[in-house]
Design a protein around this motif. Structure first.
Motif, PDB file in Angstrom:
ATOM      1  N   LEU A   1       0.931  -1.163  -0.123  1.00  0.00           N
ATOM      2  CA  LEU A   1      -0.230  -0.020  -0.031  1.00  0.00           C
ATOM      3  C   LEU A   1       0.668   1.215   0.112  1.00  0.00           C
ATOM      4  CD1 LEU A   1      -2.944   1.270   0.237  1.00  0.00           C
ATOM      5  CD2 LEU A   1      -2.581   0.975   2.753  1.00  0.00           C
ATOM      6  N   ALA A   2       2.050   1.343   0.568  1.00  0.00           N
ATOM      7  CA  ALA A   2       2.950   2.307   0.863  1.00  0.00           C
ATOM      8  C   ALA A   2       3.483   2.525  -0.728  1.00  0.00           C
ATOM      9  CB  ALA A   2       3.969   2.155   1.612  1.00  0.00           C
ATOM     10  N   GLY A   3       3.672   1.748  -1.640  1.00  0.00           N
ATOM     11  CA  GLY A   3       4.311   1.972  -2.738  1.00  0.00           C
ATOM     12  C   GLY A   3       3.367   1.857  -3.862  1.00  0.00           C
ATOM     13  N   ALA A   4       1.952   1.704  -3.771  1.00  0.00           N
ATOM     14  CA  ALA A   4       1.034   1.817  -4.658  1.00  0.00           C
ATOM     15  C   ALA A   4       0.825   3.100  -5.261  1.00  0.00           C
ATOM     16  CB  ALA A   4      -0.498   1.488  -4.096  1.00  0.00           C
ATOM     17  N   ARG A   5       0.777   3.027  -6.663  1.00  0.00           N
ATOM     18  CA  ARG A   5       0.634   4.278  -7.494  1.00  0.00           C
ATOM     19  C   ARG A   5      -0.747   4.408  -8.201  1.00  0.00           C
ATOM     20  NH1 ARG A   5       3.776   5.252  -4.628  1.00  0.00           N
ATOM     21  NH2 ARG A   5       6.257   5.636  -4.956  1.00  0.00           N
ATOM     22  N   GLU A   6      -1.226   3.582  -8.715  1.00  0.00           N
ATOM     23  CA  GLU A   6      -2.429   3.381  -9.377  1.00  0.00           C
ATOM     24  C   GLU A   6      -3.745   3.474  -8.178  1.00  0.00           C
ATOM     25  OE1 GLU A   6      -3.098   0.386 -12.064  1.00  0.00           O
ATOM     26  OE2 GLU A   6      -1.016   0.627 -13.137  1.00  0.00           O
ATOM     27  N   ALA A   7      -4.678   4.306  -8.543  1.00  0.00           N
ATOM     28  CA  ALA A   7      -5.742   4.616  -7.702  1.00  0.00           C
ATOM     29  C   ALA A   7      -6.503   3.159  -7.278  1.00  0.00           C
ATOM     30  CB  ALA A   7      -6.779   5.603  -7.962  1.00  0.00           C
ATOM     31  N   ARG A   8      -6.587   2.538  -8.344  1.00  0.00           N
ATOM     32  CA  ARG A   8      -7.443   1.252  -8.318  1.00  0.00           C
ATOM     33  C   ARG A   8      -6.723   0.121  -7.293  1.00  0.00           C
ATOM     34  NH1 ARG A   8      -9.005  -0.290 -14.355  1.00  0.00           N
ATOM     35  NH2 ARG A   8      -6.840   0.246 -14.414  1.00  0.00           N
ATOM     36  N   VAL A   9      -5.648   0.081  -7.636  1.00  0.00           N
ATOM     37  CA  VAL A   9      -4.718  -0.823  -6.932  1.00  0.00           C
ATOM     38  C   VAL A   9      -4.635  -0.395  -5.380  1.00  0.00           C
ATOM     39  CG1 VAL A   9      -2.469  -1.905  -6.503  1.00  0.00           C
ATOM     40  CG2 VAL A   9      -3.554  -1.522  -8.833  1.00  0.00           C
ATOM     41  N   TYR A  10      -4.534   0.772  -5.264  1.00  0.00           N
ATOM     42  CA  TYR A  10      -4.431   1.317  -3.744  1.00  0.00           C
ATOM     43  C   TYR A  10      -5.727   1.128  -2.687  1.00  0.00           C
ATOM     44  CZ  TYR A  10      -3.658   4.638  -0.108  1.00  0.00           C
ATOM     45  OH  TYR A  10      -3.294   4.993   1.374  1.00  0.00           O
ATOM     46  N   ARG A  11      -6.933   1.255  -3.711  1.00  0.00           N
ATOM     47  CA  ARG A  11      -8.091   1.089  -3.029  1.00  0.00           C
ATOM     48  C   ARG A  11      -8.383  -0.246  -2.470  1.00  0.00           C
ATOM     49  NH1 ARG A  11     -10.921   2.144  -6.958  1.00  0.00           N
ATOM     50  NH2 ARG A  11     -11.249   4.471  -6.535  1.00  0.00           N
TER      51      ARG A  11
END
Length: 211
Positions: free
Chosen positions: A24-34
């Protein structure tokens, strides 16, 4: 921490929680973060309903993400796979057929046009049994390397008598003669004759107003 959902499909251990937190700390895409955020909430002890509410998604989505993650226990399972896209419907619209269609003269096909446009070519192909939208046809033409440009009209050859006309007019001004052109009226011919005579006498053009 007390769990609100004891379903085996939602069980995530401490290793999963740490793995999800790092991803989660390295997520860049909004969908993947959610998706990572929702699963991290579940791993921290929240119910699926609470995770869905806080992430503003449906509970069915959270359950689907849990199934994807638990299959391998890898956060990469939550990343969208490359998709092949919508299959092409016009397999017969090949570059060779486009070249053959563009090589024809629109006037010989019954159209009052000297060059093909995308709407006109789409209409002609539809009349021959190949229905294709102008948008699809334009995309296929670009893929084949075609670019539309406004036609330019040029003269094939220069009239050989144009240079002679210029020389003749310069000669007439020096001698004070004006040859009547078929496009000049009689009054205009008299005016030109008067001007040429005054120029030959050395009279300044501004002095003509007082004449």
């Amino acid at each position: 921490m007390q769990r609100h959902d004891h379903s085996p499909e939602t069980w995530l251990d401490e290793a999963d929680r740490k793995r999800l937190a790092v991803a989660l700390a390295g997520a860049r895409e909004a969908r993947v973060y959610r998706r990572l955020e929702a699963l991290l909430l579940v791993a921290e002890g929240h119910s699926v309903a609470e995770a869905a509410q806080r992430c503003r998604v449906n509970r069915s989505s959270v359950h689907r993400w849990l199934v994807q993650y638990r299959a391998e226990h890898e956060t990469t399972a939550l990343i969208d796979r490359p998709r092949s896209g919508r299959p092409r419907l016009h397999h017969t619209l090949t570059p060779r057929r486009l070249a053959a269609a563009l090589a024809r003269d629109p006037r010989r096909c019954g159209y009052q046009a000297t060059s093909w446009t995308v709407p006109l070519l789409a209409h002609d192909l539809a009349a021959k049994g190949l229905a294709v939208s102008p948008r699809t046809l334009r995309r296929r033409l670009h893929e084949a390397g075609y670019r539309w440009k406004r036609p330019r009209y040029v003269y094939v050859a220069r009239a050989p008598h144009l240079a002679q006309k210029k020389i003749s007019w310069a000669s007439d001004r020096r001698t004070g003669e004006v040859r009547r052109s078929p496009h000049l009226t009689l009054e205009a011919a008299h005016v030109l004759l008067s001007l040429s005579r005054r120029f030959s006498l050395g009279q300044h053009p501004h002095d003509l107003s007082g004449a």
